[in-house]
Design a protein around this motif. Sequence first.
Motif, short mmCIF file in Angstrom:
data_model
loop_
_atom_site.label_atom_id
_atom_site.label_comp_id
_atom_site.label_asym_id
_atom_site.label_seq_id
_atom_site.Cartn_x
_atom_site.Cartn_y
_atom_site.Cartn_z
N CYS A 1 31.60 10.13 18.76
CA CYS A 1 30.17 10.11 19.09
C CYS A 1 29.77 8.82 19.82
O CYS A 1 28.69 8.74 20.39
N GLU A 2 30.61 7.81 19.74
CA GLU A 2 30.41 6.53 20.43
C GLU A 2 29.31 5.66 19.83
O GLU A 2 28.92 4.65 20.43
N TYR B 1 38.79 15.82 19.00
CA TYR B 1 37.98 14.72 19.53
C TYR B 1 38.86 13.57 20.00
O TYR B 1 39.85 13.22 19.35
N LYS C 1 41.49 10.76 11.93
CA LYS C 1 41.33 12.16 11.54
C LYS C 1 39.87 12.60 11.47
O LYS C 1 39.53 13.74 11.78
N VAL C 2 38.97 11.69 11.02
CA VAL C 2 37.59 12.10 10.80
C VAL C 2 36.63 11.68 11.92
O VAL C 2 35.46 12.07 11.92
N SER D 1 40.79 17.84 15.14
CA SER D 1 39.54 18.55 15.43
C SER D 1 39.25 18.60 16.93
O SER D 1 38.27 19.21 17.36
N PRO E 1 28.55 7.77 11.57
CA PRO E 1 28.09 8.89 10.74
C PRO E 1 29.24 9.56 9.97
O PRO E 1 28.98 10.32 9.04
N ASP E 2 30.46 9.32 10.39
CA ASP E 2 31.57 10.03 9.76
C ASP E 2 32.44 9.13 8.89
O ASP E 2 33.55 9.53 8.51
N PRO F 1 25.21 12.28 22.04
CA PRO F 1 24.80 11.40 20.93
C PRO F 1 24.08 10.14 21.42
O PRO F 1 23.04 9.76 20.85
N LEU F 2 24.58 9.52 22.49
CA LEU F 2 23.94 8.28 22.96
C LEU F 2 22.56 8.56 23.54
O LEU F 2 21.60 7.81 23.32
N VAL G 1 36.44 13.80 3.46
CA VAL G 1 36.64 15.08 4.15
C VAL G 1 36.26 14.88 5.62
O VAL G 1 35.56 13.94 5.96
N VAL G 2 36.74 15.77 6.46
CA VAL G 2 36.25 15.78 7.84
C VAL G 2 34.82 16.29 7.75
O VAL G 2 34.58 17.40 7.27
N LYS H 1 26.33 8.94 3.67
CA LYS H 1 27.12 7.74 3.35
C LYS H 1 26.28 6.72 2.59
O LYS H 1 26.73 6.14 1.59
N GLY I 1 25.15 12.34 8.66
CA GLY I 1 26.37 11.71 8.11
C GLY I 1 26.09 10.29 7.62
O GLY I 1 26.60 9.87 6.58
N VAL I 2 25.26 9.56 8.37
CA VAL I 2 24.93 8.19 7.96
C VAL I 2 24.14 8.22 6.65
O VAL I 2 24.38 7.43 5.73
N PRO J 1 28.99 15.93 16.17
CA PRO J 1 29.16 14.53 16.59
C PRO J 1 27.80 13.87 16.86
O PRO J 1 26.96 14.45 17.54
N GLY J 2 27.62 12.68 16.28
CA GLY J 2 26.39 11.93 16.51
C GLY J 2 25.21 12.37 15.67
O GLY J 2 24.12 11.81 15.79
N CYS J 3 25.38 13.36 14.81
CA CYS J 3 24.30 13.75 13.89
C CYS J 3 24.17 12.67 12.83
O CYS J 3 25.16 12.29 12.21
N LYS K 1 34.58 11.61 15.29
CA LYS K 1 34.10 12.69 16.16
C LYS K 1 33.71 12.20 17.56
O LYS K 1 32.99 12.89 18.29
#
Lengths: 245, 67
Positions: free
Chosen positions: B14-15, B37, B9-10, B35, B59-60, A222-223, A14-15, A29, A25-26, A20-22, B12
């Motif tokens: 974040c780099e 990005y 697609k997923v 989205s 993370p995604d 995020p960085l 899923v998206v 996973k 998510g890691v 971003p950068g949170c 974001k």
Amino acid sequence: MEKVYSVPSTKHEVVGGFCPGCLHGVVVKLVCEVQEELGILDRTVCVVGVGCCCITARHWKCDVMNAPHGRAPAVATGLKRMAPKDTVVYTYQGDGDLAAIGLSEIMYAANRGENFTVIFVNNSTYGMTGGQMAPTTLVGMKATTAPFGRKAEDVGYPLHMCEILNQLGAPTYLARVSCDSSPNVIKTKAAIKKAFQNQIDGKGFSLVEIMSACPTNWGLSPLDSIKFMREKTMVEFPLGVYRDR
Amino acid sequence: MPKVEINSKVCKACELCILNCPKGVLALGKESNPSGYHYVTVVNQDACIACKMCAIACPDAAIEIYK
Ligand code: SF4
Ligand code: SF4
């Protein structure tokens, strides 16, 4: 051509719902990878707390229960004690959930040595509710409820959960890890795997505290959040294995 | 020859993959995904050593690696 890194099959594609950068998510996973490697997906139940951790619900393929705020360790206790013996139970909680409103539940579950796994994500803020001061907010760090920064003389100092729980007799495994870099992510996965394996082996209470970032509420990219972790939060909360037996 | 596959697609943007890649293989692109990005693209595939550092940090779960 051989695939050497793939997204775990135990995770819904899923998206992601996180910013971003949170680093939530890691962590999601990694937990999914561990479920895949241990082959426990069809007998695993996740008890999610309240806050950003709820967003994980759409990612897990295992069964999911949502506990009232802070009560995940109490719900997991009941579930683990009453479910079929080989059921694997873990809570997924943030620092606001676990260290503030749920402080009593986590202390007593740990003190009883309940045989489940706790995945505890520490980003030093209340994320979902809008960046309020958490028990883990650093002294001097700004929050929406501490616009001039946390003042120790007013609200005290950050709570170090691994160190606090390490005062108890019963816990089996207490570790603080971080997802700020790939090598640290690899170590985080090893800690999560150990915490699940301990439960499967009937060894008792295991908690992994994972240092994370909240770019949105920290007001950083995020960085820059990664930099802030390395210079600030990971200094206040030292990484390490606090208990392993 | 290693190959990095980005699930645009997923992503974001974040780099974090760019930060963790030791070989400068990845960079933010100019296109945006549904989205909104500017998802990451592979700009230097030849330099890739399939070390997986980018995918591990993501993370995604947007990256898969072939060797
Ligand atoms: S780490 Fe993942 S989400 Fe972030 S920019 Fe790279 S591919 Fe996109
Ligand atoms: S596998 Fe390694 S070298 Fe290749 S893009 Fe990813 S981080 Fe860079």
